[in-house]
Write an enzyme that holds these catalytic residues in place. Structure first.
Site, short mmCIF file in Angstrom:
data_model
loop_
_atom_site.label_atom_id
_atom_site.label_comp_id
_atom_site.label_asym_id
_atom_site.label_seq_id
_atom_site.Cartn_x
_atom_site.Cartn_y
_atom_site.Cartn_z
N ARG A 146 -75.23 128.87 65.89
CA ARG A 146 -74.54 129.30 64.66
C ARG A 146 -75.50 130.00 63.69
O ARG A 146 -75.17 130.19 62.53
CB ARG A 146 -73.86 128.11 63.99
CG ARG A 146 -72.68 127.57 64.79
CD ARG A 146 -71.99 126.41 64.09
NE ARG A 146 -70.76 126.05 64.76
CZ ARG A 146 -70.69 125.23 65.80
NH1 ARG A 146 -71.80 124.69 66.29
NH2 ARG A 146 -69.52 124.95 66.36
N HIS B 38 -76.62 129.92 77.48
CA HIS B 38 -75.39 130.50 76.93
C HIS B 38 -75.70 131.10 75.58
O HIS B 38 -76.23 130.44 74.69
CB HIS B 38 -74.31 129.42 76.79
CG HIS B 38 -72.93 129.98 76.53
ND1 HIS B 38 -72.63 130.72 75.40
CD2 HIS B 38 -71.78 129.89 77.25
CE1 HIS B 38 -71.35 131.06 75.44
NE2 HIS B 38 -70.81 130.57 76.55
N TYR C 252 -72.99 131.92 69.25
CA TYR C 252 -71.62 132.24 68.86
C TYR C 252 -71.49 133.52 68.03
O TYR C 252 -70.43 134.15 68.00
CB TYR C 252 -71.03 131.08 68.03
CG TYR C 252 -70.90 129.78 68.75
CD1 TYR C 252 -70.33 129.70 70.02
CD2 TYR C 252 -71.32 128.59 68.15
CE1 TYR C 252 -70.21 128.49 70.68
CE2 TYR C 252 -71.19 127.37 68.80
CZ TYR C 252 -70.64 127.33 70.06
OH TYR C 252 -70.51 126.14 70.70
N HIS D 155 -70.36 136.15 76.20
CA HIS D 155 -68.99 136.64 76.07
C HIS D 155 -69.09 138.14 75.78
O HIS D 155 -69.89 138.53 74.91
CB HIS D 155 -68.26 135.93 74.94
CG HIS D 155 -68.02 134.48 75.21
ND1 HIS D 155 -67.26 133.70 74.37
CD2 HIS D 155 -68.43 133.65 76.20
CE1 HIS D 155 -67.20 132.46 74.85
NE2 HIS D 155 -67.92 132.41 75.94
N GLU E 25 -68.88 136.54 80.96
CA GLU E 25 -67.88 135.48 81.12
C GLU E 25 -66.48 136.01 80.83
O GLU E 25 -66.27 136.75 79.87
CB GLU E 25 -68.20 134.33 80.16
CG GLU E 25 -67.23 133.17 80.26
CD GLU E 25 -67.59 132.03 79.32
OE1 GLU E 25 -66.73 131.15 79.13
OE2 GLU E 25 -68.72 132.03 78.79
N ASP F 142 -64.76 131.00 83.81
CA ASP F 142 -64.38 129.80 83.07
C ASP F 142 -62.95 129.44 83.47
O ASP F 142 -62.03 130.26 83.34
CB ASP F 142 -64.47 130.06 81.57
CG ASP F 142 -64.19 128.82 80.73
OD1 ASP F 142 -63.08 128.26 80.85
OD2 ASP F 142 -65.07 128.44 79.94
N HIS G 129 -60.43 129.50 80.55
CA HIS G 129 -60.15 130.88 80.14
C HIS G 129 -59.28 131.59 81.18
O HIS G 129 -58.35 132.33 80.81
CB HIS G 129 -61.46 131.66 79.97
CG HIS G 129 -62.34 131.12 78.89
ND1 HIS G 129 -63.62 131.58 78.66
CD2 HIS G 129 -62.13 130.14 77.96
CE1 HIS G 129 -64.16 130.93 77.65
NE2 HIS G 129 -63.28 130.04 77.21
N HIS H 289 -67.71 127.81 84.74
CA HIS H 289 -67.54 126.88 83.63
C HIS H 289 -66.31 126.04 83.94
O HIS H 289 -65.19 126.56 84.01
CB HIS H 289 -67.34 127.63 82.31
CG HIS H 289 -68.61 128.19 81.76
ND1 HIS H 289 -68.63 129.16 80.77
CD2 HIS H 289 -69.91 127.90 82.02
CE1 HIS H 289 -69.89 129.44 80.47
NE2 HIS H 289 -70.68 128.70 81.21
N ASP I 104 -57.35 129.27 74.62
CA ASP I 104 -58.76 128.89 74.80
C ASP I 104 -59.10 127.57 74.10
O ASP I 104 -59.91 127.51 73.18
CB ASP I 104 -59.69 130.01 74.29
CG ASP I 104 -61.18 129.70 74.53
OD1 ASP I 104 -61.47 128.75 75.29
OD2 ASP I 104 -62.03 130.39 73.96
N HIS J 126 -60.41 123.93 75.35
CA HIS J 126 -60.90 123.16 76.48
C HIS J 126 -60.44 121.71 76.41
O HIS J 126 -60.28 121.15 75.32
CB HIS J 126 -62.42 123.18 76.53
CG HIS J 126 -63.01 124.54 76.75
ND1 HIS J 126 -64.34 124.74 77.03
CD2 HIS J 126 -62.45 125.78 76.75
CE1 HIS J 126 -64.58 126.03 77.18
NE2 HIS J 126 -63.44 126.68 77.01
N GLU K 280 -68.03 122.30 80.14
CA GLU K 280 -68.05 122.56 78.70
C GLU K 280 -66.90 121.80 78.04
O GLU K 280 -66.28 122.27 77.09
CB GLU K 280 -67.89 124.06 78.42
CG GLU K 280 -69.02 124.93 78.93
CD GLU K 280 -68.75 126.39 78.64
OE1 GLU K 280 -69.69 127.08 78.25
OE2 GLU K 280 -67.60 126.83 78.81
#
Length: 282
Positions: A37, A69, A72, A109, A144, A178, A181, A215, A228, A230, A260
């Protein structure tokens, strides 16, 4: 033996990751290369790198089982020049961290075009990848798949192919699938015939050699919801029976699986037990 693990915490240093990976019953892992972040990413300290690599050797974790990964905040598709430049700079820093740790793969992403259209977004992604991969030559980038919301690029497999085909270094770009996703984007990976179609499409577009990680996430929502969200293994809409189909496919079994799912290490340990139960592995 299947390769399974989870996204692992790095608070206090990367050195904790190998031991904790094995502690939850894993033999593969994913980590953030920095606080996801924040726009700032520092290279890890030498002592932390040494202890991390000592742990990798001690617990026998292979290079092809380690994944970073991206943070964000990165949006390589952004039409906003300031955001795009900051995203590129941070991506290069993340790649340098991967190289320092000896991690080959960085998952990203593709990004959002923010309403400016697929062509502009893909062009921005490709430009950024070309520059980053020219500067940092060791890291492989994994694109991804995502869901269709907010101008996202990558909810269709063809989007990922478009990026790879236009990139200067396609041999250093692969994909991560994923499960949440894919399900939320409308790919029914729980049906044997549809799963075969999905994998055949991947093979036709990229070759299956490009599919390097999965994922592994259940979904809180219905097929094609594009939400989206999880869920823990077996507790969502993909469900136990859906994962029996997906996980027992001979192609999927060869690829490392990264959880995840919601929760901490203890919860991920339970998810791994659930996956092994689904596979009927003692």
């Amino acid at each position: 033996m299947v390769k399974i693990g989870a996204h692992m915490p790095i608070g206090g240093g990367f050195k904790r990751v190998p031991k904790e990976t094995v502690g939850i019953g894993g033999n593969t892992f994913q980590i953030f290369p920095h606080n996801p972040r924040q726009w700032k990413a520092n290279l890890p300290k030498k002592d932390d790198v040494k202890k991390f690599n000592d742990g990798i050797k001690k617990y026998g974790i292979s290079q092809d089982s380690m994944l970073c990964h991206s943070g964000y905040l990165i949006n390589l598709a952004s039409p906003k020049h300031e955001t795009w430049e900051k995203s590129l700079k941070l991506l290069i820093s993340e790649m340098q961290i991967c190289t320092t740790l000896g991690i080959k793969y960085l998952n990203i992403h593709p990004g959002s075009h923010l309403g400016e259209g697929l062509e502009i977004g893909v062009g921005n992604i490709v430009k950024a990848l070309d520059i980053a991969m020219e500067q940092e030559k060791s890291t492989f980038i994994l694109l991804e798949n995502v869901t269709k919301k907010g101008g996202n690029i990558g909810y269709e497999l063809e989007h990922l192919k478009n990026i790879i085909d236009k990139a200067r270094y396609p041999e250093r770009i692969g994909i991560t699938i994923d499960t949440c996703h894919a399900w939320d984007a409308g790919y029914n990976i729980t049906d044997p015939i549809e799963l075969d179609k999905f994998l055949n499409k991947i093979d036709k577009l990229f070759s299956l050699k490009k599919l390097l990680f999965v994922h592994l996430n259940d979904s809180k929502n219905e097929l094609g919801s594009n939400k989206d969200r999880h869920e823990n293994i077996g507790k969502g809409r993909i469900g136990i029976n859906g994962f029996k189909v997906f996980l027992n496919h001979e192609i999927i079994k060869k690829i490392p699986w990264i959880l995840e799912t919601p929760g901490d290490n203890d919860v991920h340990a339970q998810d791994i037990k659930e996956v092994l139960k689904i596979l009927e592995v003692e």
